[in-house]
Design a protein around this motif. Structure first.
Motif, PDB file in Angstrom:
ATOM      1  N   ARG A 132      41.124  42.473  38.181  1.00 65.21           N
ATOM      2  CA  ARG A 132      41.490  41.365  39.060  1.00 65.21           C
ATOM      3  C   ARG A 132      41.291  41.741  40.518  1.00 65.21           C
ATOM      4  N   ARG A 133      41.609  42.997  40.849  1.00 64.92           N
ATOM      5  CA  ARG A 133      41.458  43.425  42.237  1.00 64.92           C
ATOM      6  C   ARG A 133      39.994  43.448  42.655  1.00 64.92           C
ATOM      7  N   GLY A 135      37.603  41.563  41.231  1.00 60.46           N
ATOM      8  CA  GLY A 135      36.950  40.280  41.009  1.00 60.46           C
ATOM      9  C   GLY A 135      36.109  40.207  39.757  1.00 60.46           C
ATOM     10  N   ARG A 138      36.343  35.778  35.054  1.00 58.97           N
ATOM     11  CA  ARG A 138      37.580  35.367  34.401  1.00 58.97           C
ATOM     12  C   ARG A 138      37.515  35.569  32.889  1.00 58.97           C
ATOM     13  N   THR A 141      38.489  39.184  32.011  1.00 60.92           N
ATOM     14  CA  THR A 141      39.933  39.444  32.089  1.00 60.92           C
ATOM     15  C   THR A 141      40.678  38.701  30.979  1.00 60.92           C
ATOM     16  N   ARG A 402      31.610  48.091  40.271  1.00 59.19           N
ATOM     17  CA  ARG A 402      30.793  47.885  41.474  1.00 59.19           C
ATOM     18  C   ARG A 402      29.332  48.232  41.211  1.00 59.19           C
ATOM     19  N   GLN A 407      30.840  40.820  38.652  1.00 58.87           N
ATOM     20  CA  GLN A 407      31.827  40.080  39.436  1.00 58.87           C
ATOM     21  C   GLN A 407      31.790  38.608  39.042  1.00 58.87           C
ATOM     22  N   GLY A 408      32.934  37.978  39.165  1.00 52.73           N
ATOM     23  CA  GLY A 408      33.038  36.573  38.802  1.00 52.73           C
ATOM     24  C   GLY A 408      32.403  35.673  39.849  1.00 52.73           C
ATOM     25  N   ASN A 409      31.846  34.555  39.395  1.00 52.49           N
ATOM     26  CA  ASN A 409      31.276  33.561  40.307  1.00 52.49           C
ATOM     27  C   ASN A 409      31.964  32.217  40.121  1.00 52.49           C
ATOM     28  N   GLU A 410      33.282  32.285  39.813  1.00 54.71           N
ATOM     29  CA  GLU A 410      34.012  31.054  39.520  1.00 54.71           C
ATOM     30  C   GLU A 410      34.488  30.332  40.766  1.00 54.71           C
ATOM     31  N   ARG A 411      34.333  30.929  41.955  1.00 52.68           N
ATOM     32  CA  ARG A 411      34.955  30.341  43.131  1.00 52.68           C
ATOM     33  C   ARG A 411      34.470  28.919  43.381  1.00 52.68           C
ATOM     34  N   GLU A 472      31.949  31.759  52.164  1.00 48.52           N
ATOM     35  CA  GLU A 472      33.061  32.696  52.271  1.00 48.52           C
ATOM     36  C   GLU A 472      33.051  33.418  53.611  1.00 48.52           C
TER      37      GLU A 472
END
Length: 534
Positions: A132-133, A135, A138, A141, A402, A407-411, A472
């Motif tokens: 979660r830290r 990213g 989803r 996780t 990394r 990394q998630g791209n749900e934003r 962002e």
């Protein structure tokens, strides 16, 4: 209460506070600190009581995790979670059991399978915290969280069967399958029944402090009832947590705010205590190995640790891609995840305190009165697997995430969905506000308040679209966040005046506390909006 337990709790919270303050992985730091403290001569040995872990620590942690989980997301990923939480622990039990049997001659096959069941379930606390830290997507996780909710039940049931065979109890393969089904179905039934009953009671109470107090008791009572009827206490706690977590959206805001604060504090305390306790077990584990062949036990430890890691790595890729190769429906419904994401899930198999508790719970003797075969060796191997996976996989997981760019791209999709829902909510609220405005007399001062509410609804409705149109990097401080920041500053000024009035004797402490409670709630709302951009 043993004073040493209190010392461990205080030390764990102190170490965890420092780790969180400097954004370090607190589970790993706690294990390392525990290992370091365990070498200090003269300190009392703090043993791990399996009953404390399985009946006091495990239920509230499972319940809290289940409440924070999404039933919809778990149901959507039921196939993948089932392969991780049911099939993989069983495969791990068998493969690790045979590897331990071949690498350690004094270990009978039944006892080796006990070891396999003990080290089968991963503990995703540290993995999900890291994910979660950084990213993680989803879905990743969700898979890790769903696995951690259910794999303990699978592994502990397999542990009971293997332990029964090792101590002299006999059972057939079909008997074992029936026992597994009985435990799983019974756990679901107990969890659902208690969930419905508790939900009705909480609705009837309408008393937030009492509802929260009842919520603290629920996991322990559920686990106890399920175990008493020979069902799975783990599954029962997970089910009741999922049910009440879904129902919490319909409870009062005060109960939700209070529950969230209380359970976060409980989670921090229990998790910190558990990981420090893992490191502190080193003296007791080593003491049990006196007189044993060091070379043989080290070789077995390396073999078992490597097997635990490799089995999960080998399992993940076929379990992810083979179903899609044979099912066109699945290919149409779900796109295949990238190999990097699959590798991250495969590398997130850190073991935790449940494995150690199960190992320490192995009886000293079998049914015929003889000593349980290689019990000390099993405890040592479990300790090596637990600490080894926490340190090896836990320390490299952030770098791996990394390096692979997982990394998630749900934003953007989240903002689109939020904006649409915000628009519908604003329209519904606006329609009701218009109805109320029509009932207000023409010259009534309430019309001014109605206009204030209309402006507030417009700002709420436009907020998500405002964020959606900006990247962002250039998002910066939105007007709504700026208003929340100023509101917080004004609330702080008012708070200082009320404190000064109390100090001057012009208002009573009880009056001040009542007003500060109102200001605190308003500031909490402003702070939450500022952090989330609402």
């Amino acid at each position: 209460m043993d004073a040493s337990i209190l010392v461990v709790v205080v030390a764990a919270l102190a170490v965890a506070a420092l780790a969180r303050r400097y954004q370090l992985a607190s589970p790993l730091i706690l294990v390392l600190v525990g290992l370091g403290i365990s070498w200090i001569p003269g300190l009392p040995i703090v043993g791990l009581d399996p009953d404390v872990v399985l009946f006091i620590i495990l239920p509230p942690l499972l319940y809290s995790a289940a409440q924070d989980s999404s039933y919809v997301a778990l149901r959507r990923n039921v196939r993948a979670i089932g392969l991780l939480a049911v099939a993989l622990p069983l495969v791990t039990t068998v493969v690790v059991g045979f590897v331990a049997y071949w690498s350690l001659p004094q270990l009978p096959l039944a006892a080796a399978l006990v070891l396999g069941a003990v080290v089968a379930p991963p503990d995703a606390v540290s993995a999900t915290a890291i994910g979660r830290r950084l990213g993680l997507p989803r879905k990743v996780t969700t898979l890790l969280g769903g696995e951690s909710l259910l794999n303990d039940a699978t592994a502990l049931t397999a542990y009971r069967l293997a332990l029964g065979a090792a101590v002299g109890a006999t059972t057939s393969v079909w008997g074992g399958i029936a026992l597994f089904a009985e435990a799983a179905i019974g756990g679901v039934v107990v969890g659902l029944v208690l969930g419905v009953v508790v939900s009705k009671i909480r609705q009837w109470l309408t008393d937030p402090p009492m509802e929260t107090a009842l919520g603290i008791v629920i996991p322990f009572a559920t686990y106890f009832v399920a175990e008493e009827v020979h069902a799975s206490g783990v599954i029962a706690v997970v089910v009741v947590g999922l049910y009440l977590g879904q129902r919490s959206a319909r409870e009062g805001y005060a109960t939700r705010l209070q529950d969230s604060a209380v359970w976060r504090s409980i989670d921090v305390m229990l998790e910190s205590f558990v990981f420090l306790l893992i490191g502190l077990q080193l003296p007791e584990v080593i003491r049990g190995l006196r007189g044993h062949s060091v070379g043989a036990i080290i070789w077995a430890a390396v073999a078992v640790l490597a097997t635990v890691i490799v089995v999960r790595m080998i399992w993940m890729f076929p379990a992810t891609y083979l179903p899609r190769m044979f099912s066109a429906t699945l290919r149409e419904r779900e796109s295949a995840p990238p190999p990097g994401a699959v590798f991250v899930v495969a590398w997130s198999g850190m073991r935790g305190v449940v494995s150690l508790a199960a190992a320490f719970a192995i009886p000293l003797t079998t049914d015929d009165g003889s000593a349980f075969p290689a019990r000390d060796e099993i405890i040592f191997l479990t300790f090596v697997v637990t600490v080894g996976t926490l340190l090896l996989q836990g320390t490299t997981l952030p770098w791996l995430i990394r390096r692979l760019g997982v990394q998630g791209n749900e934003r953007r999709s989240d903002l689109l969905a939020l904006a649409a829902a915000q628009d519908r909510a604003g329209r519904a609220a606006g329609a009701r506000l218009n109805e109320l405005a029509e009932e207000i007399p023409e010259n009534d001062a309430m019309h001014e308040q109605v206009e204030i509410l209309r402006r507030w609804l417009r700002s709420r409705k436009n907020l998500a679209w405002e964020e959606l149109g900006r990247g962002e990097d250039e998002l910066g401080e939105s007007p709504t966040v700026a208003v929340n920041r100023i509101r917080t500053e004004l609330l702080q000024i008012q708070r200082e005046v009320f404190i000064a009035e109390r100090d001057a004797g012009r208002i009573d402490d009880e009056v001040m506390r009542r007003v500060l409670s109102q200001l605190d709630l308003a500031e909490g709302l402003s702070d939450r909006r500022s952090r989330s951009g609402e």
